[in-house]
Motif scaffolding. Structure first.
Motif, PDB file in Angstrom:
ATOM      1  N   ASP A   1      -6.795  -0.162 -13.363  1.00 56.74           N
ATOM      2  CA  ASP A   1      -7.340   0.636 -12.488  1.00 56.74           C
ATOM      3  C   ASP A   1      -8.300   0.318 -11.583  1.00 56.74           C
ATOM      4  O   ASP A   1      -8.470   0.382 -10.343  1.00 56.74           O
ATOM      5  CB  ASP A   1      -7.620   2.183 -13.073  1.00 56.74           C
ATOM      6  N   PHE A   2      -9.254  -0.276 -12.055  1.00 54.12           N
ATOM      7  CA  PHE A   2     -10.389  -1.022 -11.536  1.00 54.12           C
ATOM      8  C   PHE A   2      -9.804  -2.160 -10.372  1.00 54.12           C
ATOM      9  O   PHE A   2     -10.191  -2.225  -9.310  1.00 54.12           O
ATOM     10  CB  PHE A   2     -11.498  -1.652 -12.258  1.00 54.12           C
ATOM     11  N   PHE A   3      -8.964  -2.878 -10.965  1.00 48.20           N
ATOM     12  CA  PHE A   3      -8.261  -3.910 -10.144  1.00 48.20           C
ATOM     13  C   PHE A   3      -7.477  -3.715  -9.215  1.00 48.20           C
ATOM     14  O   PHE A   3      -7.694  -4.015  -7.872  1.00 48.20           O
ATOM     15  CB  PHE A   3      -7.442  -4.801 -11.203  1.00 48.20           C
ATOM     16  N   LEU A   4      -6.828  -2.601  -9.213  1.00 46.55           N
ATOM     17  CA  LEU A   4      -5.769  -2.092  -8.111  1.00 46.55           C
ATOM     18  C   LEU A   4      -6.842  -1.478  -7.099  1.00 46.55           C
ATOM     19  O   LEU A   4      -6.596  -1.435  -6.024  1.00 46.55           O
ATOM     20  CB  LEU A   4      -4.870  -1.089  -8.524  1.00 46.55           C
ATOM     21  N   LEU A   5      -7.926  -0.822  -7.580  1.00 52.17           N
ATOM     22  CA  LEU A   5      -8.720  -0.219  -6.562  1.00 52.17           C
ATOM     23  C   LEU A   5      -9.525  -1.064  -5.800  1.00 52.17           C
ATOM     24  O   LEU A   5      -9.586  -0.972  -4.585  1.00 52.17           O
ATOM     25  CB  LEU A   5      -9.886   0.650  -7.531  1.00 52.17           C
ATOM     26  N   LEU A   6      -9.730  -2.426  -6.380  1.00 47.82           N
ATOM     27  CA  LEU A   6     -10.601  -3.429  -5.656  1.00 47.82           C
ATOM     28  C   LEU A   6      -9.452  -4.179  -4.684  1.00 47.82           C
ATOM     29  O   LEU A   6      -9.869  -4.508  -3.563  1.00 47.82           O
ATOM     30  CB  LEU A   6     -10.957  -4.540  -6.653  1.00 47.82           C
ATOM     31  N   VAL A   7      -8.215  -4.231  -5.186  1.00 45.39           N
ATOM     32  CA  VAL A   7      -7.052  -4.752  -4.378  1.00 45.39           C
ATOM     33  C   VAL A   7      -7.095  -3.822  -3.104  1.00 45.39           C
ATOM     34  O   VAL A   7      -7.077  -4.365  -1.821  1.00 45.39           O
ATOM     35  CB  VAL A   7      -5.747  -4.999  -4.792  1.00 45.39           C
ATOM     36  N   VAL A   8      -6.965  -2.690  -3.162  1.00 44.44           N
ATOM     37  CA  VAL A   8      -6.792  -1.480  -2.187  1.00 44.44           C
ATOM     38  C   VAL A   8      -8.071  -1.679  -1.163  1.00 44.44           C
ATOM     39  O   VAL A   8      -7.841  -1.703   0.036  1.00 44.44           O
ATOM     40  CB  VAL A   8      -6.603  -0.230  -2.562  1.00 44.44           C
ATOM     41  N   GLU A   9      -9.265  -1.469  -1.605  1.00 42.93           N
ATOM     42  CA  GLU A   9     -10.270  -1.239  -0.976  1.00 42.93           C
ATOM     43  C   GLU A   9     -10.738  -2.566  -0.411  1.00 42.93           C
ATOM     44  O   GLU A   9     -11.431  -2.411   0.904  1.00 42.93           O
ATOM     45  CB  GLU A   9     -11.442  -0.929  -1.793  1.00 42.93           C
TER      46      GLU A   9
ATOM     47  N   LEU B   1       0.813  -1.147  -0.108  1.00 40.17           N
ATOM     48  CA  LEU B   1      -0.098   0.011   0.133  1.00 40.17           C
ATOM     49  C   LEU B   1       0.811   1.418  -0.112  1.00 40.17           C
ATOM     50  O   LEU B   1       0.452   2.531  -0.772  1.00 40.17           O
ATOM     51  CB  LEU B   1      -1.003   0.264   1.324  1.00 40.17           C
ATOM     52  N   ARG B   2       1.945   1.199   0.706  1.00 39.69           N
ATOM     53  CA  ARG B   2       2.872   2.507   0.575  1.00 39.69           C
ATOM     54  C   ARG B   2       3.501   2.488  -0.741  1.00 39.69           C
ATOM     55  O   ARG B   2       3.729   3.779  -1.118  1.00 39.69           O
ATOM     56  CB  ARG B   2       3.816   2.326   1.858  1.00 39.69           C
ATOM     57  N   LYS B   3       3.980   1.330  -1.234  1.00 39.04           N
ATOM     58  CA  LYS B   3       4.540   1.491  -2.710  1.00 39.04           C
ATOM     59  C   LYS B   3       3.727   2.108  -3.563  1.00 39.04           C
ATOM     60  O   LYS B   3       4.242   2.584  -4.777  1.00 39.04           O
ATOM     61  CB  LYS B   3       5.142   0.173  -3.260  1.00 39.04           C
ATOM     62  N   ILE B   4       2.513   1.552  -3.665  1.00 41.57           N
ATOM     63  CA  ILE B   4       1.716   2.350  -4.700  1.00 41.57           C
ATOM     64  C   ILE B   4       1.248   3.793  -4.616  1.00 41.57           C
ATOM     65  O   ILE B   4       0.505   4.194  -5.398  1.00 41.57           O
ATOM     66  CB  ILE B   4       0.205   1.389  -4.767  1.00 41.57           C
ATOM     67  N   GLN B   5       1.638   4.456  -3.608  1.00 42.91           N
ATOM     68  CA  GLN B   5       1.540   5.897  -3.642  1.00 42.91           C
ATOM     69  C   GLN B   5       2.453   6.437  -4.574  1.00 42.91           C
ATOM     70  O   GLN B   5       2.175   7.778  -4.931  1.00 42.91           O
ATOM     71  CB  GLN B   5       1.893   6.381  -2.062  1.00 42.91           C
ATOM     72  N   ASN B   6       3.432   5.838  -5.116  1.00 41.96           N
ATOM     73  CA  ASN B   6       4.346   6.131  -6.067  1.00 41.96           C
ATOM     74  C   ASN B   6       3.761   6.029  -7.480  1.00 41.96           C
ATOM     75  O   ASN B   6       3.705   4.673  -7.721  1.00 41.96           O
ATOM     76  CB  ASN B   6       5.585   5.664  -5.775  1.00 41.96           C
ATOM     77  N   ALA B   7       3.466   6.990  -8.157  1.00 39.97           N
ATOM     78  CA  ALA B   7       2.858   6.959  -9.503  1.00 39.97           C
ATOM     79  C   ALA B   7       3.930   6.294 -10.614  1.00 39.97           C
ATOM     80  O   ALA B   7       3.412   5.241 -11.201  1.00 39.97           O
ATOM     81  CB  ALA B   7       2.840   8.335 -10.071  1.00 39.97           C
ATOM     82  N   SER B   8       5.061   6.182 -10.323  1.00 32.31           N
ATOM     83  CA  SER B   8       6.199   5.403 -11.331  1.00 32.31           C
ATOM     84  C   SER B   8       5.999   4.032 -10.897  1.00 32.31           C
ATOM     85  O   SER B   8       6.213   3.062 -11.854  1.00 32.31           O
ATOM     86  CB  SER B   8       7.428   6.108 -11.258  1.00 32.31           C
ATOM     87  N   TYR B   9       5.868   3.810  -9.569  1.00 32.78           N
ATOM     88  CA  TYR B   9       5.934   2.280  -9.233  1.00 32.78           C
ATOM     89  C   TYR B   9       4.733   1.624  -9.686  1.00 32.78           C
ATOM     90  O   TYR B   9       4.511   0.680 -10.145  1.00 32.78           O
ATOM     91  CB  TYR B   9       5.843   2.163  -7.650  1.00 32.78           C
ATOM     92  N   VAL B  10       3.507   2.406  -9.653  1.00 27.30           N
ATOM     93  CA  VAL B  10       2.235   2.063 -10.122  1.00 27.30           C
ATOM     94  C   VAL B  10       2.279   1.684 -11.734  1.00 27.30           C
ATOM     95  O   VAL B  10       1.744   0.593 -12.138  1.00 27.30           O
ATOM     96  CB  VAL B  10       1.184   2.996 -10.035  1.00 27.30           C
ATOM     97  N   GLU B  11       2.947   2.511 -12.523  1.00 25.73           N
ATOM     98  CA  GLU B  11       3.149   2.341 -13.870  1.00 25.73           C
ATOM     99  C   GLU B  11       3.858   1.038 -14.271  1.00 25.73           C
ATOM    100  O   GLU B  11       3.503   0.247 -15.108  1.00 25.73           O
ATOM    101  CB  GLU B  11       3.581   3.412 -14.675  1.00 25.73           C
TER     102      GLU B  11
END
Length: 516
Positions: free
Chosen positions: A342-350, A275-285
């Motif tokens: 983006d939907f997938f990542l949102l689901l993982v987080v929420e 969860l901390r890592k995905i605050q970084n936009a370049s990591y998300v890409e």
């Protein structure tokens, strides 16, 4: 009557006394009729040993809810839990254990956890000598207490960080007690054969007896290209003297944690760090690229192999996302105007990584090869979740085998189908007093007619089977001849018991090469 050993069926009667099979009387024999307090007429139905579910994730469900009604209504009288490294034993950090188990099973309340996690948490490295020794000590303690063996989840963090030397050391402890080493191997995609070979090496070097979990080829690019060789490797291993078998469920879709769709590196430090890592936009890409089409050692993108449209949201804990249950990721993402990742990542987080997904990824031809193999036994791989759209295998596996692989497609005959669901599994797990209709065996029995079939579908996954006419556990009837739970689902009879490796321990002789 089918005895469970694969012998031809015969007409006859069975007498039960004090929970055990007391007499077997073929029709037309000159033996004096069985004196009985209660006689149940089968009316031409089949009578077989109770079915064994060789591979389940019912651990928490059994502890929280008691009898597994969905299994009993399929004729299942014995289940095996603790598979793929997702076990409630032995112990460990409560926070880390919950994080690991909840990724597969949803919200749980447990103070136990898998072996490597107990010693090393999510450390992404090979275990050192001291850590391996500690794992071996804990494992031995559990085997002495009665565990049937050890399961490996080599596709999942943190088990996927284990080296072969670590696995061999643990396998030697399993072999010492004559128990079973089961493995969700590292990959079922392009590296299937290499993963099978790795497990065979572990068994060879440790001397343990093995069970390869849910053998399949996942991903259309590999259909028809891997399974024949994988089965050959297993048969060659048996010729060498390595005692190995496989289990598999009768569906072309699998089901697992949503986190399996992410590269292993993303979870190497646990979910909070993710969860901390995905605050970084370049990591998300970079994560997007890896998840949708990338590779890491021992892992390749599931999404790239089968596509978002073949991944369905099964069960979700977060109330605001339950509306997506039963929808594939493409349709769910489109419904709220998001790209699929983006939907997938949102689901993982929420949903805190607890979402269960269903993946349509296998071919019928490859699965026919597995079910036609003498090495295969039946396991549902069920993942019980409350609500949602779970995989129908939790409600329909055993009647589906008889309908699809026996009656309709004739991949195996009925005697072999029953053997794969009874005595074969009993023998593999060292349960020596069940799985066969023989005098003195525990009276776990199931009665059904020729149209016994599954009712569960992916659209209606919790529908019960039809045409089951009796189930007995330890001689006590728990499903009546109308196919109903005696006492009702809220107050069922509970004549079952815990079966341990201590009670029916097989020989401690390790694997030996075949004499020349």
């Amino acid at each position: 009557m089918f005895d469970g050993a694969g012998s031809p069926w015969f007409l006859g009667s069975v007498g039960v006394l004090n929970g055990s099979i007391a007499v077997i009387q073929p029709n037309g024999s000159s033996t004096t009729p069985i004196p009985s307090k209660l006689v149940i007429s089968a009316n031409g139905d089949y009578l077989t040993p109770g079915f064994f579910d060789s591979h389940t994730h019912d651990d928490i469900g059994i502890l929280e809810n008691g009898p597994a009604i969905a299994k009993i209504l399929q004729g299942v009288t014995t289940i095996v839990t603790g598979n793929c490294g997702f076990s409630t034993y032995p112990y460990g950090s409560l926070e880390r254990v919950k994080e690991h188990l909840e990724s597969l099973l949803g919200e749980v309340d447990s103070r136990h956890g898998p072996l490597r996690l107990s010693v090393m948490e999510f450390a992404n490295r090979e275990a050192n000598e001291t850590e391996i020794q500690k794992m071996c000590e804990i494992l031995e303690e559990q085997l002495v207490q009665g565990a049937a063996g050890l399961s490996l989840g080599l596709m999942y963090s943190p088990s996927n960080y284990a080296s072969q030397s670590e696995l061999v050391a643990l396998g030697k402890i399993v072999a010492k007690y004559g128990r079973l080493l089961a493995a969700h191997i590292r990959t079922y995609e392009g590296g299937l054969v290499e993963s099978v070979e790795e497990f065979v090496r572990v068994l060879r070097e440790s001397g343990a007896r093995g069970l390869l979990s849910h053998l399949q080829t996942a991903g259309k690019p590999y259909w028809g290209t891997r399974m024949t060789r994988a089965l050959e490797v297993l048969e060659i291993a048996r010729e060498e003297g390595i005692d190995i078998a496989v289990d598999m469920y009768p569906y072309l879709a699998g089901s697992s944690t949503i986190l399996q769709l992410l590269p292993p590196s993303s979870m190497q430090e646990g979910f909070d760090e993710f969860l901390r890592k995905i605050q970084n936009a370049s990591y998300v890409e970079s994560l997007r690229e890896l998840t949708e089409s990338g590779q890491e050692p021992g892992w390749e993108s599931k999404v790239g192999l089968i596509g978002w449209e073949n991944i369905t949201v099964g069960s979700v804990d977060e109330p605001n996302f339950k509306r997506f249950e039963g929808m594939n990721v493409t349709a769910a993402a489109r419904s709220i105007g998001l790209p699929e990742f983006d939907f997938f990542l949102l689901l993982v987080v929420e949903d805190l990584g607890r979402t269960n997904v269903i993946m349509f990824q296998q071919s019928q031809d490859d699965q026919n090869l597995v079910f036609g193999s003498r090495l295969q036994m039946v396991g549902s791989d069920s993942i019980p979740r409350s609500g949602g759209k779970p995989h129908p295998r939790g409600y329909g596996t055993f009647p589906r085998v008889l309908k699809h692989y026996v009656r309709e497609n004739r991949i195996i005959n009925l005697e072999e189908g029953v053997r794969k669901m009874t005595s074969m599994t009993a023998h593999r797990f060292g349960i020596l007093n069940r799985g066969i209709i023989r005098n003195g065996m525990a009276a776990d029995l199931v009665m059904f007619d020729d149209s016994f079939e599954d009712g569960a579908t992916f659209e209606d996954p919790t529908k019960a089977p039809t045409q089951i006419h009796g189930v007995w556990i330890n001689g006590e009837m728990v499903v009546d001849q109308n196919g109903l739970i005696i006492g009702g689902n809220s107050n069922p009879r509970k004549p079952g018991t815990v079966l341990t490796g201590n009670e029916n321990q097989p020989s401690k002789v390790a694997n030996k090469s075949k004499p020349k």
